[in-house]
Design an enzyme around this catalytic site. Sequence first.
Site, PDB file in Angstrom:
ATOM      1  N   ASP A 166       4.087   1.780   7.811  1.00  0.00           N
ATOM      2  CA  ASP A 166       5.047   2.771   7.325  1.00  0.00           C
ATOM      3  C   ASP A 166       6.065   3.123   8.412  1.00  0.00           C
ATOM      4  O   ASP A 166       5.694   3.380   9.561  1.00  0.00           O
ATOM      5  CB  ASP A 166       4.326   4.056   6.914  1.00  0.00           C
ATOM      6  CG  ASP A 166       3.390   3.858   5.737  1.00  0.00           C
ATOM      7  OD1 ASP A 166       2.921   2.718   5.534  1.00  0.00           O
ATOM      8  OD2 ASP A 166       3.130   4.829   5.026  1.00  0.00           O
TER       9      ASP A 166
ATOM     10  N   HIS B 217       9.041   5.221   7.224  1.00  0.00           N
ATOM     11  CA  HIS B 217       9.442   6.537   6.706  1.00  0.00           C
ATOM     12  C   HIS B 217      10.720   7.067   7.339  1.00  0.00           C
ATOM     13  O   HIS B 217      10.780   8.229   7.776  1.00  0.00           O
ATOM     14  CB  HIS B 217       8.310   7.547   6.892  1.00  0.00           C
ATOM     15  CG  HIS B 217       7.240   7.456   5.844  1.00  0.00           C
ATOM     16  ND1 HIS B 217       7.496   7.600   4.504  1.00  0.00           N
ATOM     17  CD2 HIS B 217       5.913   7.216   5.951  1.00  0.00           C
ATOM     18  CE1 HIS B 217       6.388   7.455   3.825  1.00  0.00           C
ATOM     19  NE2 HIS B 217       5.396   7.217   4.677  1.00  0.00           N
TER      20      HIS B 217
ATOM     21  N   ASP C 106       7.062   1.612   2.384  1.00  0.00           N
ATOM     22  CA  ASP C 106       7.357   2.972   2.835  1.00  0.00           C
ATOM     23  C   ASP C 106       8.428   2.955   3.917  1.00  0.00           C
ATOM     24  O   ASP C 106       8.264   3.498   5.017  1.00  0.00           O
ATOM     25  CB  ASP C 106       6.090   3.688   3.319  1.00  0.00           C
ATOM     26  CG  ASP C 106       5.290   4.265   2.146  1.00  0.00           C
ATOM     27  OD1 ASP C 106       5.591   3.895   0.989  1.00  0.00           O
ATOM     28  OD2 ASP C 106       4.380   5.064   2.386  1.00  0.00           O
TER      29      ASP C 106
ATOM     30  N   ASN D 169       4.319   2.831  -1.818  1.00  0.00           N
ATOM     31  CA  ASN D 169       4.323   3.831  -2.880  1.00  0.00           C
ATOM     32  C   ASN D 169       5.587   4.682  -2.876  1.00  0.00           C
ATOM     33  O   ASN D 169       5.937   5.299  -3.884  1.00  0.00           O
ATOM     34  CB  ASN D 169       3.077   4.720  -2.789  1.00  0.00           C
ATOM     35  CG  ASN D 169       3.030   5.528  -1.510  1.00  0.00           C
ATOM     36  OD1 ASN D 169       3.071   4.974  -0.414  1.00  0.00           O
ATOM     37  ND2 ASN D 169       2.937   6.854  -1.625  1.00  0.00           N
ATOM     38  N   HIS D 170       6.319   4.710  -1.766  1.00  0.00           N
ATOM     39  CA  HIS D 170       7.573   5.462  -1.722  1.00  0.00           C
ATOM     40  C   HIS D 170       8.769   4.644  -2.200  1.00  0.00           C
ATOM     41  O   HIS D 170       9.863   5.196  -2.336  1.00  0.00           O
ATOM     42  CB  HIS D 170       7.822   5.997  -0.312  1.00  0.00           C
ATOM     43  CG  HIS D 170       7.036   7.225  -0.009  1.00  0.00           C
ATOM     44  ND1 HIS D 170       7.558   8.505  -0.080  1.00  0.00           N
ATOM     45  CD2 HIS D 170       5.722   7.385   0.351  1.00  0.00           C
ATOM     46  CE1 HIS D 170       6.616   9.392   0.236  1.00  0.00           C
ATOM     47  NE2 HIS D 170       5.493   8.736   0.503  1.00  0.00           N
TER      48      HIS D 170
ATOM     49  N   HIS E  82       0.073   2.702   4.663  1.00  0.00           N
ATOM     50  CA  HIS E  82      -0.118   3.818   3.735  1.00  0.00           C
ATOM     51  C   HIS E  82      -0.714   5.080   4.337  1.00  0.00           C
ATOM     52  O   HIS E  82      -0.505   6.168   3.817  1.00  0.00           O
ATOM     53  CB  HIS E  82      -0.986   3.347   2.559  1.00  0.00           C
ATOM     54  CG  HIS E  82      -1.023   4.278   1.391  1.00  0.00           C
ATOM     55  ND1 HIS E  82       0.111   4.894   0.886  1.00  0.00           N
ATOM     56  CD2 HIS E  82      -2.056   4.692   0.605  1.00  0.00           C
ATOM     57  CE1 HIS E  82      -0.227   5.632  -0.149  1.00  0.00           C
ATOM     58  NE2 HIS E  82      -1.527   5.535  -0.340  1.00  0.00           N
TER      59      HIS E  82
END
Length: 854
Positions: free
Chosen positions: A526, A528, A562, A594-595, A739
């Site tokens: 990730d 982000h 992500d 999932n994002h 995740h």
Amino acid sequence: VRGFVCNPWPGSAAVELAPMQAAARGRGGTASKPEYVKEQQHGEIPAYTITADAYMLEAASDTWTRVQAEGTVPSARAAHAAACVDHSQMVIYGGATGGGSLSSDELFLLDIRNEERSQWMSVPVLGPTPGRRYGHTMTFNKPLLIVFGGNNGQQAECDIWVLDVERSPFQWNEVSVIQTGSHARCPLPRVYHSAEVCREGPAAGMMVVFGGRTPDNRSLKDIWGLRQHRDGRWDWVEAPTKRGTPPEPRFQHSAIFLNSRLLIVGGRGSDVNKALPTAVYDTETCEWRNVASVNRFRHACWGMGPLLFSYGGFDHKSPSAPTADLQVLDLDRAIAASLATTGGALEEVANDAEESSALRAAAPDSVMNLQSGGGAASAIDGFAGATPPRHATQAEGAARATPAVPAASEHWSGDVRVSRDVYVSMEKDFTHLVKKVAIESLEDEGRKINHANVMANVGQAAAPGGISHFVIEHLLQPTTWQPDPDPNRFLLHAAEVGQLCEQVLEIFKSQDMVLKLRAPIKVYGDIHGQYLDLMRLFARYKAPTDGDNGDIDSMDYLFLGDFVDRGSFSLETVCLLFALKVKYPGQIHLIRGNHEDPTINAIYGFRDECRRRLKEDTDEPDSCWNKFNRAFEYLPLGAVVEDRILCLHGGIGGSIDNIKQIDEMERPVHVAQIPQTPHEQRITDILWSDPSDNDSVQGVTMNETRDPDGTGRIVKFGPDRVKDFLAANKPLSMVIRAHECVMDGFERFADGKLITVFSATDYCGHHKNAGALLFIRRDLTVVPKLIYPVERNVNSWDQSMLQQRPPTPPRPVPRARRLGEDEKAIGEATSLAPRGQATRPKARGPALSRVAEA
């Protein structure tokens, strides 16, 4: 070397034991030791026959077996070259037959896979060949056989020929090496040199050549690396020497790699009566060191763990009489003795017989002659008891190959393993240092230690220019990038961003749902929107560029989703990754997290960032935010590296039992907020599921963190699920996923069968966690490379989002740090993120359970 004695890959001898045992039992072999047969006497100099014998040593029982093979047996020869292309297949090429004659230019293969009988065969080859030659080398670097140098009967050569064993019909091709600059150098023509493929460390994938003899009979001591770039170009690189003294010139020596260290073993120089030390070159530090000599030339060598085995050859004391003894050198002891002899320094010392004797005397048990009893088995047992081989060294150098003749597909049986060394970037103010530390020094990961290539699938790069080129030029600045002073401004206009999304969408549509990838490859977790962390990782551990500090010509990159949300620079992150994908579609790989879902990134910051910085109405169907999400819906959901490592974002949950279930999913993939069908549940498991809290929690359990309402749609899976999944999907050996925030940047689960990687540091400004990438080497060693949080003047996390939606708590926090971090920071990290005490917003119903803890 008498007859056909193959020099296996370094570190692979333990892997070869099983085939050897089978050969001794049922392949028509006779239990006998290789001996040299004296034919006649000429004065006091004995002459010996050249044979076509092939022998195998079963190290576990110290049993030599003569292979009695059927088929087209090669003629007797010497000074030929041999290489393994599979655990039970060996090829030979060239050689001399005596009396000034050379053997044919046929490629022969010895196949001992048949339990009843072994088989020699001539491999059919179309077109030109390297020609007749002797004193050359032949190595195997999957999928290529590489022949270099030697003498064609008229002169020494420095040509390179390759044969791809995975492409039928088979054909030799001469390599044209690129020459750049007016002072470009390449090796001199030579004979009786050594060559071996490095499979670990900075030289991984290179064929490394050392020494030999020139046409004017000069001995050489130069060392060169031959490498192939991802675009198919080849070039030579001369190895640097930073410390120590290169070994004396020599020829008729052997060379093997033990991990990332090259061993130059034996050989002779101008004085045939002078024994030469074993020279060790560390490809990671560019240091030379001499250790004890085996006192042999024209011998064969192989490695197993830290042990170097040497068989046969000529003794310097009686250089006209070949030997039939087996020696073993413990490299760890030999290096310790060398350190003791030189006082720990690498000062220049004389590389002569006196030094070799001193080194051997300093550690009398570092070299053992196994001729008189005990044999290989006792040596292995004895040395293992005193200096245990490191965990899983059996797989460190094992080569993985497709047989050179049509045959059923066989997979490499070595284990995928996690390196014991972790690379850590330590930063203070404006200085930084990358250093290698033992994995045990990481508190959280240290407790989990169990003490018990070359041809890449590279697509056609996009033409220079365009949006992708502009984005890369302005954003891929690992050491100099700084945020725009205006937080509401972005590098591109909305129309340009939309164009980039449309370009990358077409690429995603053409890809499989589960990508098939090759090592070496770097795997990122990730991000982000933490663009500064992404740049730090690129700066410390090289970037996907063909410029300075870049390695895209020899490396693939995989990002596990992500890319957006929570951070302040999601647009920089996703636009750079999309631009890299457009420029390098076969080397940059993106899978979905999932994002990458409009329901999630509408409320975790990405939609607001698009609205604010691109000055657009995100409710418009053709807005950039909607175009991003349309591209996200076509992203692959997984990747498999070398058929051995499955990479995905979340996990396997309770519904994923085989890779086919993922690969058969149809695009576009829509994520249901309340899964109603088995298909929707599988998508949820892939993107949302987590491993259980520790290895003692088995089966499939509720994920209270991500599903506080207890709908049962988001789950945790235990170690038994991981092991059952891998067993049902052989030859898979490991799962890598992202995740979850993990304190050391990576974390192992299910006895190391699953690894979580997280690349953003100090998640949401709360947890003081490290960020990491996982480097998967060609030998499938997984090497974690870390960065730690640093003080920043810019706030890189979206503070308004943190107040509305606190972050998911990390997995268990380690008790302490041992890498020089400030103790106050450690206390803050512990107090800010106690396990299970993070504030969670109250969910409004099952449909919002998931977004509550995204």
